[in-house]
Design a protein around this motif. Structure first.
Motif, PDB file in Angstrom:
ATOM      1  N   PRO A  96       4.140  -1.454   5.128  1.00 40.88           N
ATOM      2  CA  PRO A  96       4.774  -0.885   6.050  1.00 40.88           C
ATOM      3  C   PRO A  96       3.687  -1.829   7.409  1.00 40.88           C
ATOM      4  O   PRO A  96       3.130  -2.234   7.223  1.00 40.88           O
ATOM      5  CB  PRO A  96       3.213   0.421   6.117  1.00 40.88           C
ATOM      6  N   LYS A  97       4.928  -2.001   8.182  1.00 38.14           N
ATOM      7  CA  LYS A  97       4.483  -2.799   9.247  1.00 38.14           C
ATOM      8  C   LYS A  97       2.653  -2.549   9.665  1.00 38.14           C
ATOM      9  O   LYS A  97       2.464  -1.491   9.825  1.00 38.14           O
ATOM     10  CB  LYS A  97       4.863  -2.630  10.752  1.00 38.14           C
ATOM     11  N   ASN A  98       1.691  -3.564   9.756  1.00 41.21           N
ATOM     12  CA  ASN A  98       0.861  -3.431  10.850  1.00 41.21           C
ATOM     13  C   ASN A  98      -0.145  -2.770   9.086  1.00 41.21           C
ATOM     14  O   ASN A  98      -1.060  -1.991  10.374  1.00 41.21           O
ATOM     15  CB  ASN A  98       0.560  -2.693  11.929  1.00 41.21           C
ATOM     16  N   ALA A  99       0.040  -3.169   8.552  1.00 38.22           N
ATOM     17  CA  ALA A  99      -1.117  -3.008   7.505  1.00 38.22           C
ATOM     18  C   ALA A  99      -2.301  -3.108   7.397  1.00 38.22           C
ATOM     19  O   ALA A  99      -2.669  -4.249   7.713  1.00 38.22           O
ATOM     20  CB  ALA A  99      -0.476  -2.835   5.568  1.00 38.22           C
ATOM     21  N   LYS A 100      -3.467  -2.633   6.422  1.00 38.37           N
ATOM     22  CA  LYS A 100      -4.720  -2.171   7.289  1.00 38.37           C
ATOM     23  C   LYS A 100      -5.109  -2.710   5.825  1.00 38.37           C
ATOM     24  O   LYS A 100      -4.838  -2.477   5.206  1.00 38.37           O
ATOM     25  CB  LYS A 100      -5.645  -1.317   7.358  1.00 38.37           C
ATOM     26  N   ASN A 101      -6.575  -3.664   6.398  1.00 38.95           N
ATOM     27  CA  ASN A 101      -6.715  -4.065   4.733  1.00 38.95           C
ATOM     28  C   ASN A 101      -7.441  -2.900   4.430  1.00 38.95           C
ATOM     29  O   ASN A 101      -8.002  -2.379   4.507  1.00 38.95           O
ATOM     30  CB  ASN A 101      -8.335  -5.386   4.929  1.00 38.95           C
ATOM     31  N   GLY A 102      -7.575  -3.411   2.878  1.00 37.89           N
ATOM     32  CA  GLY A 102      -7.843  -1.341   1.837  1.00 37.89           C
ATOM     33  C   GLY A 102      -6.497  -1.034   2.026  1.00 37.89           C
ATOM     34  O   GLY A 102      -7.318   0.636   1.391  1.00 37.89           O
ATOM     35  N   GLN A 103      -6.528  -0.516   2.817  1.00 41.94           N
ATOM     36  CA  GLN A 103      -5.024   0.657   2.804  1.00 41.94           C
ATOM     37  C   GLN A 103      -3.805   1.016   1.876  1.00 41.94           C
ATOM     38  O   GLN A 103      -4.717   0.219   0.759  1.00 41.94           O
ATOM     39  CB  GLN A 103      -4.196   0.408   3.438  1.00 41.94           C
ATOM     40  N   GLN A 104      -4.034   1.735   1.039  1.00 40.74           N
ATOM     41  CA  GLN A 104      -3.502   2.276   0.067  1.00 40.74           C
ATOM     42  C   GLN A 104      -2.188   2.809  -0.228  1.00 40.74           C
ATOM     43  O   GLN A 104      -1.800   3.360   0.580  1.00 40.74           O
ATOM     44  CB  GLN A 104      -4.297   3.067  -0.906  1.00 40.74           C
ATOM     45  N   LEU A 105      -1.232   1.750  -1.423  1.00 43.22           N
ATOM     46  CA  LEU A 105       0.217   2.399  -0.982  1.00 43.22           C
ATOM     47  C   LEU A 105       0.048   3.685  -2.696  1.00 43.22           C
ATOM     48  O   LEU A 105      -0.035   2.986  -3.663  1.00 43.22           O
ATOM     49  CB  LEU A 105       0.666   1.895  -0.981  1.00 43.22           C
ATOM     50  N   ARG A 106       0.559   4.404  -2.687  1.00 41.19           N
ATOM     51  CA  ARG A 106       0.602   5.863  -3.701  1.00 41.19           C
ATOM     52  C   ARG A 106       1.905   5.209  -4.329  1.00 41.19           C
ATOM     53  O   ARG A 106       2.951   5.689  -4.062  1.00 41.19           O
ATOM     54  CB  ARG A 106      -0.414   6.380  -3.508  1.00 41.19           C
ATOM     55  N   LEU A 107       1.758   4.906  -5.458  1.00 45.80           N
ATOM     56  CA  LEU A 107       3.177   5.405  -6.903  1.00 45.80           C
ATOM     57  C   LEU A 107       3.172   5.916  -7.248  1.00 45.80           C
ATOM     58  O   LEU A 107       2.277   6.487  -8.424  1.00 45.80           O
ATOM     59  CB  LEU A 107       3.044   3.744  -7.526  1.00 45.80           C
ATOM     60  N   LYS A 108       3.298   7.173  -7.677  1.00 45.23           N
ATOM     61  CA  LYS A 108       3.207   8.154  -7.831  1.00 45.23           C
ATOM     62  C   LYS A 108       3.913   8.321  -9.534  1.00 45.23           C
ATOM     63  O   LYS A 108       4.514   7.810  -9.721  1.00 45.23           O
ATOM     64  CB  LYS A 108       4.436   9.718  -7.097  1.00 45.23           C
ATOM     65  N   ASP A 109       3.035   9.052 -10.522  1.00 41.87           N
ATOM     66  CA  ASP A 109       3.304   9.340 -11.678  1.00 41.87           C
ATOM     67  C   ASP A 109       3.009   7.755 -11.998  1.00 41.87           C
ATOM     68  O   ASP A 109       3.877   7.412 -13.783  1.00 41.87           O
ATOM     69  CB  ASP A 109       4.742   9.529 -11.816  1.00 41.87           C
TER      70      ASP A 109
END
Length: 321
Positions: free
Chosen positions: A262-275
């Motif tokens: 995502p634009k302007n993502a922050k350090n430590g931000q989490q992206l969830r990949l379901k299952d």
């Protein structure tokens, strides 16, 4: 006055169950007739066994302590024994139609000697000991191992060597080395156990072995950690990928995946990949933890690029609250 049971075991009256058991094991190693060289080993072993059988049982110990505190109420026992004080053998016979006591506590620890107290015992005691050579299942044992998280997705069969604390035939603690082939199925969660039937503590007097339970843990690394069925995987991204929201391809424990930052993502931000976590009956999720990595400015052009960035964001203060 005859020795009381506390004196027989060499413990104080306020001794804890652990202290009583420890003292009994020490004396049993010394006086067991099958291994002892003491002249009075058989007699001594019978005495400490009776003492331990009483003091290790909360109800029997309570009754015995009461009778120690009220000796005048048990004069009949003293007269039958032909001596002053409390007679342990008479006390035990009051609850047993055959005479004597149940030495189950002794058999729990030393039943594997098979012959009990040896050929020198009295016929009455030998008959009782023979009747009480019951079989006992060995204790279940527990161990834990660490494996790579890839095994959670693929499964594996591995040879593992465990060091398991146990007791030998003399009641002494020791460490047993055991090498086993273990099949780790796909989808094992963090902390889940594998049961290996009859691989635990050996049974007593022909009893079946206990079971061995192996708890699975996944190795934490700089990039991976597991919580239950969820997997957290650190992904390095460039500052411009973070700022501009670019698409990247990542090799994860679940395989290669394409994700949109995502634009302007922050350090430590989490992206969830379901299952995409551990593929158990209820699959976990795979969390990509973003780690923004800044390139070193080594050349003049690279330093100028940072200077241009600083000029462009002249109003930006990263320390502003």
């Amino acid at each position: 006055m005859a020795k009381n049971y506390y004196e027989e075991l060499g413990v104080a009256r306020e001794a804890t169950p652990e202290e009583i058991k420890k003292s009994y094991r020490k004396l049993a190693r010394k006086y067991h007739p099958d291994i002892s060289k003491e002249a009075d080993a058989e007699t001594k072993m019978q005495a400490i066994n009776v003492a331990y059988d009483t003091l290790s049982n909360p109800e029997k110990k309570k009754e015995y302590d009461f009778e120690l505190d009220h000796p005048q109420g048990f004069s009949g026992f003293n007269q039958q024994a032909g001596q002053g004080g409390f007679d342990g053998a008479q006390f035990y016979r009051q609850g047993d139609a055959q005479g004597g006591s149940d030495f189950s506590g002794f058999e729990d620890l030393f039943g594997r000697f098979g012959g009990g107290f040896g050929g020198g015992q009295s016929q009455d005691f030998g008959q009782r000991n023979s009747r009480q050579q019951r079989s006992y299942k060995g204790e279940d044992q527990h161990a834990s191992i660490e494996v790579d998280v890839d095994i959670a997705y693929e499964g594996s069969t591995q040879n593992i060597t465990l060091q398991i604390p146990t007791y030998n035939a003399y009641g002494e603690p020791e460490v047993q080395r055991k090498t086993l082939q273990v099949k780790i199925p796909k989808g094992m969660k963090e902390g889940q156990q594998i049961r290996l039937s009859k691989q635990g503590q050996a049974g007593i007097n022909g009893g079946e072995n206990g079971d061995l339970y192996i708890e699975i843990h996944y190795k934490d690394t700089d990039t991976i950690r597991v919580e239950g069925a969820d997997v957290y995987y650190t992904v390095n991204i460039a500052p411009w990928e973070s700022a501009l929201g670019q698409s990247i391809e990542v090799t994860t424990p679940a395989g290669k995946v394409k994700v949109n930052i995502p634009k302007n993502a922050k350090n430590g931000q989490q992206l969830r990949l379901k299952d995409k976590g551990i593929p158990s009956k209820t699959p976990g999720h795979l969390y990509l933890v973003l780690n923004i990595v800044f390139p070193a400015a080594q050349t003049e052009a690279e330093q100028q690029a940072y200077q241009n960035l600083a000029d462009t964001f002249a109003e930006f203060d990263p320390r502003a609250s």
